[in-house]
Design an enzyme around this catalytic site. Sequence first.
Site: not given
Ligand code: D41
Length: 795
Positions: A88, A129, A422, A446
């Site tokens: 990403l 994420k 203390c 204290c």
């Molecule tokens: O929640 C995540 N860590 C997450 C990782 C997510 N929600 N979507 C992701 N989508 C992708 C693609 C768009 C390439 C399918 C990802 C990741 N990749 C990803 N996680 C680690 C490397 C890439």
Amino acid sequence: MSKPSAPLSSAQLVEDLRKRIEHANYRYHVLDDPEIADADYDRLLRDLEALEADNPELATPDSPTRRVGARAIGGFAEVRHALPMLSLSNAFEQEGDGDRERYRDVAEFERRIEQTLGRSHPEFSVEPKLDGLAISLRYENGQFVQGATRGDGETGEDVTANLRTVRAIPLRLRGSDWPRVLEVRGEIIMLRKDFEAFNAYAREHGEKPLANPRNGAAGSLRQLDPAITAKRKLSFFAYSVGMVEGVELPASHSKTLQKLRDWGFPVSPEVGVAKGFDGLIAYFQRIGAKRDQLPYDIDGVVYKLDDYVGQREMGFVARAPRWALAHKFPAQEQSTIVEAIEIQIGRTGAATPVARLAPVQVAGVTVTNATLHNADQVARLDVRVGDTVIVRRAGDVIPEVVRVVPDQRPPKTHPWKMPTHCPVCGSALVREEGEAAWRCSGGLVCAAQRKEALIHFASRRAMDIEGIGERFVDALVDFGYVHTPADLYSLTLDHFLEMKQRADERDGTTPETVKAGKIATKWAENLVDAIEASKKTTLARFLYALGIVHIGESTAKTLASWLGRLEWVRSMPAAILRELPDIGAEVAKSIEAFFKQRGNREVVDALLKAGVMLGDESDPSPRLSQKLSLAALLQDAGINGIGLRNAELLTSHFPTIEKLHSSGATHWITAGLSSNAAANLDEYLTTRHHLDALREAEVAMHRLLEAIPKHAEVEALPLTGQTAVLTGTLSSMGRDEAKEKLEALGAKVAGSVSKKTHFVVAGEAAGSKLDKAQELGVDVWDEERLINLFKQHGV
Ligand code: D41
């Protein structure tokens, strides 16, 4: 009469059990709405195990019993992903004014898509994420056949056996419309609660705790012994697909995620769809605001152009799709140098080591102090003055030192030692058995404890005296105006003005003008008014304000609603207090000990004498008569062999402690007690202080029960038994106020929406809780309806 059905064959039984277990997994992990208790789940699993052991020919690799797999020999095999796992591109926050400046990476990402596709405000799938480990799961004919880590995106490691132990991963797909070959990509994570539980266990057993949930997930997944992976609870959320053969997927990413859900994969409930730049930023901010309340760690959000046609048109750069973007939150961890380690004395005397740090910016805030929690933690981390450390700040939590960077340690440092006395009052620091915290033994001698006690006493949720801040309390205590909270109520306007002058002189601020004098007078008048106004309070607030160890707001409310009057709270022995809901033995002891101490009793009396009024005192709750009985007291005395059944047996024959005591073991045995239980009871009752405590509890119980009005019904409040959830912003009151009032009407106010929620109150800008309520068909109220209800019941 119905015909008796033919007994099921073992094969049918096995299949039935597997279906029920899979269904339970789906309810728990995908719908987040379990139907059966954990214990029942375990029973199904054990039954299945037994059947498979008796009928080895029925054991298949996709059976839920195979989740605790066999040990892999050597390392992990390499797996080549059928389609590469892409990475990403990241967007970070930048300096600047306005959203388009600060989020210019996002603006640029969206603009480029608009330009390439020639459409404005395209739709995106928006997702949290997750901060875990990316994996790929391969299903053939609906069966889980292989799972691999992402590795470098081309090849990863075969962790199939370990992934089988993760209950959120379906071993067989639900339904029947799945493709012949399906690769599902997602994130393996450790939920915060599972991380905490693991670390609590590790600490207790002298094992090494995990640094964070992410390390927990990564470390567990790469265990060579799947039995170890199975013990560490991991979770999984799907976010994409790889290879698909045999069936067309829907036309968009969001619809694909829905399909994945139907097939049995958990998808984060925070996933949604947003339109254009503004939609993306709104989502980013909404998730950012609730980040700390999520059950798992996230480090940002991910935006994905929703329709596949558009995705194909956008294409890739290097290994990252041009149609996706990870928008990261500002870093929550930074490194800095420990300049000193000092001890801070809290309200209850707890001595907390605090690291004084070279100032550092963490997620937009300058941090100069970080808590080290307790002496054990300092020893565990081996933090020394001069060390470079990683500090972490999560939401409104106090910044903490996470770890030391060992290779940056300067020469000639020394391990830190807890001081013996203390730093504020010089009293000895002591540590009670089994406690992590050292405490200053000085009590209200204290000054640090007096100050903290005052700040707590005056705080908004306690006596709510507006205008009593930290600096002011410092002066009050340092100049000797106030020793206990009760002294606050004898202060006059002149005291305040005199004290302010002394404080200004001490701090070198001497505003001598007439105007400054007028401001000071106004300030002092406001304080006197605020103190006067605080006299009218409630029993629960008052109990909370006293700062009794272990008594938070909710325990204070419990005490107030069950016992009704301060008089009852302060005269009840621990054995009675312990019978109230959510009050355990330790909390009960703490309350009893507080009110037994003369100094505390004097403060309470002085507060009442000064005119503090507990306006809502009432008779003890009629519900007490269902909770309190001699049998309950006996049962909870902790005598071996005297459980509920035996306690009831005894009290039905010997209805008072006196009768029980004077009758003796032979009579107890005649009444049906085992000789062992009788011996234990005898031993207990011949111990003087035990007998005295039971007698005292019995007397207190009768006094309390007699104070319940004779014909009182166990009356239900208008919202008794109902669970409410608040979401969004209310315009006429704060969330705390709304919560308090709902509780006063008998409702329970919960933090998240489930099928068990009775109604959701949605204010301005309500978010995912509202969505969830609508999804589940839960009643949604607007603010007006809430206000009307409050008016109707006079709260
Ligand atoms: O929640 C995540 N860590 C997450 C990782 C997510 N929600 N979507 C992701 N989508 C992708 C693609 C768009 C390439 C399918 C990802 C990741 N990749 C990803 N996680 C680690 C490397 C890439």
